[in-house]
Design a protein around this motif. Structure first.
Motif, PDB file in Angstrom:
ATOM      1  N   ALA A 160       0.837  -1.202   0.000  1.00 35.19           N
ATOM      2  CA  ALA A 160       0.000   0.000   0.000  1.00 35.19           C
ATOM      3  C   ALA A 160       0.877   1.260   0.000  1.00 35.19           C
ATOM      4  CB  ALA A 160      -0.935   0.000   1.206  1.00 35.19           C
ATOM      5  N   GLN A 161       1.915   1.257   0.806  1.00 33.71           N
ATOM      6  CA  GLN A 161       2.822   2.399   0.839  1.00 33.71           C
ATOM      7  C   GLN A 161       3.594   2.509  -0.473  1.00 33.71           C
ATOM      8  OE1 GLN A 161       6.363   2.530   3.545  1.00 33.71           O
ATOM      9  NE2 GLN A 161       5.288   4.270   4.454  1.00 33.71           N
ATOM     10  N   THR A 162       3.932   1.374  -1.068  1.00 31.91           N
ATOM     11  CA  THR A 162       4.614   1.374  -2.366  1.00 31.91           C
ATOM     12  C   THR A 162       3.733   2.039  -3.423  1.00 31.91           C
ATOM     13  OG1 THR A 162       5.688  -0.702  -1.734  1.00 31.91           O
ATOM     14  CG2 THR A 162       5.773  -0.089  -4.057  1.00 31.91           C
ATOM     15  N   TYR A 163       2.472   1.689  -3.435  1.00 31.10           N
ATOM     16  CA  TYR A 163       1.500   2.306  -4.351  1.00 31.10           C
ATOM     17  C   TYR A 163       1.476   3.823  -4.147  1.00 31.10           C
ATOM     18  CZ  TYR A 163      -3.078   3.534  -6.306  1.00 31.10           C
ATOM     19  OH  TYR A 163      -4.098   4.137  -7.010  1.00 31.10           O
ATOM     20  N   GLN A 164       1.482   4.270  -2.906  1.00 26.98           N
ATOM     21  CA  GLN A 164       1.434   5.699  -2.602  1.00 26.98           C
ATOM     22  C   GLN A 164       2.671   6.427  -3.118  1.00 26.98           C
ATOM     23  OE1 GLN A 164       0.843   5.693   1.631  1.00 26.98           O
ATOM     24  NE2 GLN A 164      -1.263   4.927   1.463  1.00 26.98           N
ATOM     25  N   PHE A 165       3.843   5.776  -3.063  1.00 26.70           N
ATOM     26  CA  PHE A 165       5.064   6.386  -3.587  1.00 26.70           C
ATOM     27  C   PHE A 165       4.906   6.718  -5.072  1.00 26.70           C
ATOM     28  CE2 PHE A 165       7.888   4.105  -0.258  1.00 26.70           C
ATOM     29  CZ  PHE A 165       7.769   5.183   0.607  1.00 26.70           C
TER      30      PHE A 165
END
Length: 247
Positions: A160-165
């Motif tokens: 999820a954090q990777t997607y946000q990056f």
């Protein structure tokens, strides 16, 4: 005697009122939200969901986090809980098979050729915590790009954090879960490369029942609902393959 019976009844009711607590790998957040919502409507059982990295959940559950079910992004972490005697024997089962994509909102990933070109940052999930991050490392290794790309990695704690990056522009491209880019059964962007399955090990996603949660009626009801045609349709609509289907 009556007061004792009343007290026991109150304890029973309170125990039943406690929501089913489910730890879910971040990549499966959207389908699980839809599945849990419909399950609550049909069964009346409340469900409490937590999303995060599979590796983090294993650490939390090992240290006593009060989850009843764990939906991992891989098979090894549920197995670790079984080996430690924390999960219920015989409860491990594959619920979905995930797909990895390379996403670049600003340009066409060109069948992965973009990885050879100039870019500042490449996002991927931490491979020590998140199976989709481990899959991304496998892809880069197969393409002989592991060492040349490492200096440009930006790692998310979970997918999820990777997607946000990538969404925020902090990374021009990144490896994310196909499910994160699906909407109503279709990709909501053209700027993706569905990574060929031969470039990384299959992402079998398994679940387990924690400790004595198998004795709860809501646990059994939820696992039964997960096998329903409704749940299967939701899972497929987010790009996952169900066990027994061709990948």
């Amino acid at each position: 005697m009556r007061s004792l019976v009343a007290l026991l009844a109150l304890i029973f009711i309170s125990a039943q009122a406690e929501p089913l607590k489910v730890a879910v790998a971040s990549n499966f957040a959207a389908p699980m939200l839809a599945i849990a919502d419909e399950f609550e409507k049909q069964s009346g059982y409340p469900v409490s969901l937590a999303f995060g990295a599979s590796g983090k959940f294993v650490a939390q559950i090992t240290h006593g986090a009060p989850f009843h079910l764990f939906f991992s992004a891989d098979q090894s972490k549920p197995q670790a809980l079984l080996d430690a005697g924390i999960a219920q024997a015989g409860s491990q089962q594959t619920y979905a098979i995930g797909k990895l994509v390379l996403w670049s909102p600003g340009q066409d990933p060109q069948q992965g050729n973009i990885l050879n070109g100039p870019y500042r940052k490449l996002a991927l999930a931490n491979p020590r915590l998140a199976p989709y991050g481990s899959a991304a490392v496998s892809v880069l290794t197969q393409l002989n790009l592991l060492q040349s790309s490492k200096a440009r990695w930006v790692q998310g704690e979970n997918i999820a954090q990777t997607y946000q990056f990538v969404q925020s522009g902090n990374a021009e491209l990144g490896f994310v879960a196909l499910s994160q880019l699906m909407h109503n059964g279709a990709l909501d962007t053209q700027h993706t490369w569905l990574v060929p399955s031969h470039l990384y090990p299959p992402i079998y996603q398994d679940r387990v029942v924690i400790r004595n949660a198998h004795e709860r009626a809501d646990t059994q009801a939820f696992l039964t609902f997960l096998q329903s045609p409704y749940a299967a349709q939701i899972i497929r609509s987010f790009g996952y393959v169900l066990p027994g289907q061709d990948q």
